[in-house]
Design an enzyme around this catalytic site. Structure first.
Site, PDB file in Angstrom:
ATOM      1  N   TRP A   1      -3.037  -2.502  -1.417  1.00  0.00           N
ATOM      2  CA  TRP A   1      -2.813  -3.890  -1.814  1.00  0.00           C
ATOM      3  C   TRP A   1      -3.368  -4.699  -0.650  1.00  0.00           C
ATOM      4  O   TRP A   1      -2.828  -4.680   0.449  1.00  0.00           O
ATOM      5  CB  TRP A   1      -1.321  -4.158  -2.010  1.00  0.00           C
TER       6      TRP A   1
ATOM      7  N   GLU B   1      13.696 -16.362 -14.651  1.00  0.00           N
ATOM      8  CA  GLU B   1      13.215 -14.980 -14.826  1.00  0.00           C
ATOM      9  C   GLU B   1      12.221 -14.925 -16.000  1.00  0.00           C
ATOM     10  O   GLU B   1      11.188 -14.250 -15.913  1.00  0.00           O
ATOM     11  CB  GLU B   1      14.420 -14.061 -15.062  1.00  0.00           C
TER      12      GLU B   1
ATOM     13  N   ARG C   1       2.585   0.349  -5.577  1.00  0.00           N
ATOM     14  CA  ARG C   1       2.529  -0.391  -4.309  1.00  0.00           C
ATOM     15  C   ARG C   1       1.236  -1.175  -4.140  1.00  0.00           C
ATOM     16  O   ARG C   1       1.075  -1.898  -3.149  1.00  0.00           O
ATOM     17  CB  ARG C   1       2.659   0.578  -3.143  1.00  0.00           C
TER      18      ARG C   1
ATOM     19  N   CYS D   1       0.850  -1.192   0.000  1.00  0.00           N
ATOM     20  CA  CYS D   1       0.000   0.000   0.000  1.00  0.00           C
ATOM     21  C   CYS D   1       0.887   1.243   0.000  1.00  0.00           C
ATOM     22  O   CYS D   1       2.021   1.217   0.442  1.00  0.00           O
ATOM     23  CB  CYS D   1      -0.931   0.104   1.212  1.00  0.00           C
TER      24      CYS D   1
ATOM     25  N   ASN E   1      -0.151   1.428   5.881  1.00  0.00           N
ATOM     26  CA  ASN E   1       0.576   0.484   5.022  1.00  0.00           C
ATOM     27  C   ASN E   1       1.212  -0.535   5.943  1.00  0.00           C
ATOM     28  O   ASN E   1       1.911  -0.153   6.881  1.00  0.00           O
ATOM     29  CB  ASN E   1       1.646   1.279   4.243  1.00  0.00           C
ATOM     30  N   GLY E   2       0.981  -1.830   5.689  1.00  0.00           N
ATOM     31  CA  GLY E   2       1.591  -2.858   6.542  1.00  0.00           C
ATOM     32  C   GLY E   2       0.529  -3.711   7.207  1.00  0.00           C
ATOM     33  O   GLY E   2      -0.621  -3.736   6.768  1.00  0.00           O
TER      34      GLY E   2
ATOM     35  N   GLU F   1       3.745 -13.490 -14.467  1.00  0.00           N
ATOM     36  CA  GLU F   1       3.319 -12.228 -13.837  1.00  0.00           C
ATOM     37  C   GLU F   1       2.397 -11.413 -14.720  1.00  0.00           C
ATOM     38  O   GLU F   1       1.422 -10.851 -14.254  1.00  0.00           O
ATOM     39  CB  GLU F   1       4.545 -11.349 -13.540  1.00  0.00           C
TER      40      GLU F   1
ATOM     41  N   LYS G   1       4.576  -3.663  -6.811  1.00  0.00           N
ATOM     42  CA  LYS G   1       5.992  -3.540  -7.132  1.00  0.00           C
ATOM     43  C   LYS G   1       6.867  -3.636  -5.901  1.00  0.00           C
ATOM     44  O   LYS G   1       7.939  -4.210  -5.926  1.00  0.00           O
ATOM     45  CB  LYS G   1       6.227  -2.196  -7.826  1.00  0.00           C
TER      46      LYS G   1
ATOM     47  N   LYS H   1       8.415 -13.727 -15.411  1.00  0.00           N
ATOM     48  CA  LYS H   1       7.839 -12.588 -16.146  1.00  0.00           C
ATOM     49  C   LYS H   1       6.568 -13.007 -16.884  1.00  0.00           C
ATOM     50  O   LYS H   1       5.574 -12.294 -16.872  1.00  0.00           O
ATOM     51  CB  LYS H   1       8.824 -12.078 -17.202  1.00  0.00           C
TER      52      LYS H   1
ATOM     53  N   HIS I   1      14.535 -35.199 -15.257  1.00  0.00           N
ATOM     54  CA  HIS I   1      14.160 -35.748 -13.955  1.00  0.00           C
ATOM     55  C   HIS I   1      12.736 -35.391 -13.549  1.00  0.00           C
ATOM     56  O   HIS I   1      12.408 -35.413 -12.367  1.00  0.00           O
ATOM     57  CB  HIS I   1      15.149 -35.267 -12.884  1.00  0.00           C
TER      58      HIS I   1
HETATM   59  C1  G6P Z   1       7.937  -7.643  -6.307  1.00  0.00           C
HETATM   60  C2  G6P Z   1       8.108  -7.099  -7.710  1.00  0.00           C
HETATM   61  C3  G6P Z   1       9.298  -7.758  -8.392  1.00  0.00           C
HETATM   62  C4  G6P Z   1      10.553  -7.604  -7.544  1.00  0.00           C
HETATM   63  C5  G6P Z   1      10.343  -8.096  -6.119  1.00  0.00           C
HETATM   64  C6  G6P Z   1      11.493  -7.687  -5.211  1.00  0.00           C
HETATM   65  O1  G6P Z   1       7.547  -8.966  -6.355  1.00  0.00           O
HETATM   66  O2  G6P Z   1       6.931  -7.315  -8.462  1.00  0.00           O
HETATM   67  O3  G6P Z   1       9.505  -7.161  -9.653  1.00  0.00           O
HETATM   68  O4  G6P Z   1      11.588  -8.334  -8.138  1.00  0.00           O
HETATM   69  O5  G6P Z   1       9.165  -7.513  -5.566  1.00  0.00           O
HETATM   70  O6  G6P Z   1      11.506  -6.289  -5.087  1.00  0.00           O
HETATM   71  P1  G6P Z   1      12.783  -5.453  -4.809  1.00  0.00           P
HETATM   72  O7  G6P Z   1      12.308  -4.029  -4.750  1.00  0.00           O
HETATM   73  O8  G6P Z   1      13.315  -5.914  -3.477  1.00  0.00           O
HETATM   74  O9  G6P Z   1      13.762  -5.686  -5.899  1.00  0.00           O
END
Ligand code: G6P
Length: 607
Positions: free
Chosen positions: A74, A479, A27, A2, A98-99, A486, A602, A483, A502
């Protein structure tokens, strides 16, 4: 998670709070709301979903007042409905948060027994009603805040306003970041400096346990024991200027196209192009004697750390453990005396990585953090920081920040290798040259847009996708899968190519694209064999490779995208850009919300 904002001062608060919330929408975007004081009374507007819904509500029913708080959510406790949208409160107090307030259930029971009637399922309402109760019992807002903050456990940032107090805003921080901004006859509070960027660049950060009382001209800070404290006001480097989409359809597309510049900007901080030497800031540990390194991070940053682990072990011969922060912190690992850690984070605020940092420091490990935000909590609490120079990243799925992390980790690996005598001056010149060519090679990867789009056309039809890679391309395969999941909601797995036999090989049939990251080099033949095993079982092989690899793979691969031939060291960076671009193209084809995919945020500031 948030984002929270507050403003006490002149002029209409709501439009500026809404604007600041736009910069915090990364956020969370489950709901949003703003409360202001109108003729001494609290009024609020809230809406489910993204901020534009709140903007529409405010357009139809404006909210006057020059004191206000705002929130973009969020959801953690309670569904993402308008009823659960912040601000929460009563006629006496409104709160944004937030939290997580961990002891909310027990407090709720206590408050219900005192006659408080709850309207939402949120943990935040517990705090608001606790404040209300204290105010009802005769406390001033300051006394109530001081008392209430001592009753709540968890990690949070809070801002609140009070009926009948048109020049008062109280905020608090425990485990989640909060910045106070100083304006001309106005004061602000926000989850980060970016939120406040167009309002002011004079920022003071609350420290752990701090709370602050703001009026339109000043802020008084108190520590966890309610002692008045001074908090340094600094001129933040964060500017709101770089946060537009420009001519791109999405932030993610813009950020993908910033790769050449970001890699150049980051590398020139830590590489001397003429001498071809790495020049790192002073490290908080001795690279020669450090017995072991711990690397920890979350999400894509963890995958960057995994690549860093391969590089550091290979070039510097230091044993490295790499763990996701949420596991590391509860695993109780034995940590070597004199050991050190490297944390990786774009935001520098991720709750699990922050908790890992504190645990590492408790165990007397020296902490070096690789972060993108110089003023972040992680940067401030680490022993030393190496910055990525990616600029603000708005798209929820990390792109340029991830490759900038790789660039920094590559420099750290070379620097450690040289210090330990495993990387000669000639090796260093070759390795740094490969890095210095990354910006132009990144541009060549972006030029493969049409080829990648053709692959995306096929991938967009799939229900399951497998990404395979070996060595440093294994984390990049993960990765690629992350992606894709996501932003296009297609199930994908990233696997070590050699491990496919395996288990995952059982999934392979004519409907599953198998996307291999397979540059020419020492591991090429091994991966090519794994791909043939998949092809023999009807798998649809697609590959990212280089011109040499393409000759061999074209014999049995359905699609081959040719990336620049750069050698094993730089290859993961280019393949990362390629898989990000692929995920982007697939998401666009599927019509999803590329920059704000469902359920994600994010910066994850809850455990
Ligand atoms: C969230 C974001 C990712 C990011 C991760 C870690 O899941 O969606 O893109 O890699 O957090 O965030 P940071 O700010 O610690 O890199």
């Amino acid at each position: 998670m948030c984002g929270i904002v507050g403003l006490v001062g002149r002029g209409e608060a709501a439009p500026r709070i809404l604007d600041a919330l736009r910069r915090l929408e990364y956020r969370g975007y489950d709901s949003a709301g703003i409360a202001t004081l109108v003729d001494g009374r609290i009024d609020r507007r809230r809406a489910e979903g993204k901020l534009f819904n709140l903007a529409n509500v405010l357009g139809a029913d404006p909210l006057p007042g020059s004191l206000g708080i705002g929130h973009t959510r969020w959801a953690t406790h309670g569904a993402p409905t308008e009823r659960n949208a912040h601000p929460h409160g009563t006629a006496r107090v409104a709160v944004v948060h937030n939290g997580i307030i961990e002891n909310h259930a027990e407090l709720k029971r206590e408050l219900q027994a005192l006659g408080q009637v709850f309207e939402t399922e949120t943990d935040t309402e517990t705090f608001a009603r606790l404040m209300d109760q204290l105010l009802q019992e005769g406390s001033t807002p300051e006394q109530a805040a001081a008392a209430a903050l001592k009753r709540v456990h968890g990690a949070f940032a809070l801002a609140m306003i009070f009926a009948g107090h048109p020049n008062l805003l109280i905020c608090a921080r425990q485990g989640a970041p909060l910045a106070v901004g100083f304006g001309e006859g106005e004061m602000f509070v926000g989850s980060d400096a970016l939120a406040l960027a167009p309002l002011t660049r004079q920022i003071a950060y609350l420290e752990e346990g701090d709370w602050a009382v703001l009026d339109d001209r000043s802020a008084r800070f108190f520590d966890v024991a309610d002692r008045p404290v001074e908090r340094q006001v600094r001129l933040t480097a964060v500017s709101g200027a770089a946060t537009g989409k420009g001519n791109y359809r999405h932030f993610m597309e813009k950020e993908l196209h910033e790769h050449p510049v970001v890699l150049g900007d980051t590398l020139t901080q830590y590489l001397e192009p003429t001498s071809r030497r790495v020049t790192l800031p002073p490290l908080p540990f001795d690279p020669v004697t450090v017995p072991r390194l711990t690397m920890t991070a979350c999400g894509s940053a963890f995958l960057a750390a995994m690549v860093g682990r391969y590089w550091i072990e290979r070039l510097a011969r230091i044993p490295v453990d790499a763990d996701v922060a949420s596991e590391f912190r509860y695993r109780d690992p034995p940590l070597a005396d004199g050991g050190a850690a490297i944390l990786v984070s774009q935001s520098g605020e991720t709750a699990d990585t922050m908790a890992a940092l504190r645990l590492l420091r408790e165990h007397r490990q020296k902490v070096l953090s690789v972060v993108n935000v110089a003023e972040s909590s992680m940067a401030r609490e680490s022993d030393a920081t190496v910055l990525t120079v990616a600029g603000p990243e708005i798209g929820v799925a990390s792109t340029k920040a991830f490759t900038a992390q790789l660039a920094v980790l590559a420099c750290i690996a070379i620097g450690l290798g040289r210090a330990r005598g495993h990387v000669s001056a000639t090796d260093e010149a070759k390795l740094t040259m490969a890095l210095l060519e990354l910006p132009s090679n990144a541009a060549l990867v972006l030029d493969q847009d049409a080829e990648i789009r053709a692959m995306a056309d096929e991938v967009a039809k799939a229900r399951d996708v497998m990404f395979l890679g070996r060595g440093t391309l294994f984390p990049i395969a993960m990765e690629g899968a992350l992606k894709l999941k996501e932003i296009s909601y297609i199930h994908a797995e990233g696997y070590a190519a050699g491990e496919m036999k395996h288990g995952p090989i059982a999934l392979i049939d004519g409907a599953v694209p198998v996307i291999s990251l397979c540059p020419s080099g020492p591991l090429f033949e091994k991966t090519a064999s794994n791909l043939q095993e998949a092809a023999a079982r009807g798998g649809r092989i697609m590959a990212f490779t280089d011109d040499l690899g393409a000759e061999r793979l074209s014999a049995f691969a359905e699609r081959v995208v040719v990336l620049p031939r750069v050698g094993a060291f730089a290859a993961p960076v280019l393949h990362a850009i390629a898989v990000q671009l692929l995920a982007y193209q697939v998401a666009v084809l599927k019509g999803g919300d590329v920059d704000q995919p469902r359920n994600l945020a994010k910066s994850v500031t809850v455990e």
